[in-house]
Design a protein around this motif. Sequence first.
Motif, PDB file in Angstrom:
ATOM      1  N   UNK A  17      43.554  27.516  35.282  1.00 15.27           N
ATOM      2  CA  UNK A  17      42.587  28.150  36.163  1.00 15.27           C
ATOM      3  C   UNK A  17      42.661  29.659  36.246  1.00 15.27           C
ATOM      4  N   UNK A  18      43.376  30.279  35.338  1.00 18.47           N
ATOM      5  CA  UNK A  18      43.488  31.734  35.339  1.00 18.47           C
ATOM      6  C   UNK A  18      42.349  32.305  34.499  1.00 18.47           C
ATOM      7  N   UNK A  57      44.386  40.183  40.929  1.00 22.73           N
ATOM      8  CA  UNK A  57      44.094  40.771  39.627  1.00 22.73           C
ATOM      9  C   UNK A  57      45.331  41.475  39.103  1.00 22.73           C
ATOM     10  N   UNK A  58      45.705  41.152  37.889  1.00 18.05           N
ATOM     11  CA  UNK A  58      46.791  41.855  37.211  1.00 18.05           C
ATOM     12  C   UNK A  58      46.108  42.788  36.226  1.00 18.05           C
ATOM     13  N   UNK A  59      46.049  44.082  36.558  1.00 22.23           N
ATOM     14  CA  UNK A  59      45.283  45.025  35.737  1.00 22.23           C
ATOM     15  C   UNK A  59      46.072  45.563  34.559  1.00 22.23           C
ATOM     16  N   UNK A 102      43.776  40.001  34.314  1.00 23.56           N
ATOM     17  CA  UNK A 102      44.039  38.570  34.481  1.00 23.56           C
ATOM     18  C   UNK A 102      43.790  38.291  35.960  1.00 23.56           C
ATOM     19  N   UNK A 103      42.997  37.259  36.275  1.00 22.58           N
ATOM     20  CA  UNK A 103      42.742  36.916  37.670  1.00 22.58           C
ATOM     21  C   UNK A 103      43.289  35.526  37.960  1.00 22.58           C
ATOM     22  N   UNK A 155      46.768  32.560  25.959  1.00 15.19           N
ATOM     23  CA  UNK A 155      45.516  32.631  26.704  1.00 15.19           C
ATOM     24  C   UNK A 155      45.024  31.224  27.045  1.00 15.19           C
ATOM     25  N   UNK A 156      45.042  30.322  26.080  1.00 12.38           N
ATOM     26  CA  UNK A 156      44.537  28.965  26.324  1.00 12.38           C
ATOM     27  C   UNK A 156      45.372  28.223  27.364  1.00 12.38           C
TER      28      UNK A 156
END
Length: 89
Positions: free
Chosen positions: A44-45, A68-70, A61-62, A37-38
């Motif tokens: 910039x995600x 958008x990755x849903x 995730x945008x 995540x970091x």
Amino acid sequence: HLPLCTVAAFITTQKGPIIGIVHQYAHYGKGDKIHSVNQMKQFGILIDDAPRSLSPHGQTIQTPDGYLIPSPSAMVSHTWICVHLQMVT
């Protein structure tokens, strides 16, 4: 020891399928990929890691380009993300 590589993957988004290019990945060659995540935030995600019941779109995730990755393509915790990536053919 796994080699680091740059890979391409077919990813499903709200705008349709895209080809994602990711760098500095440990290459195992099979299964879903786990992402930091970091490290993603550093590039910039945007990560929506709220519980699915509290988020209007579920965990997503945008990308900086607005894709958008849903979920269920993305499963998010506070420290890692598991994203279903398909091999590009």
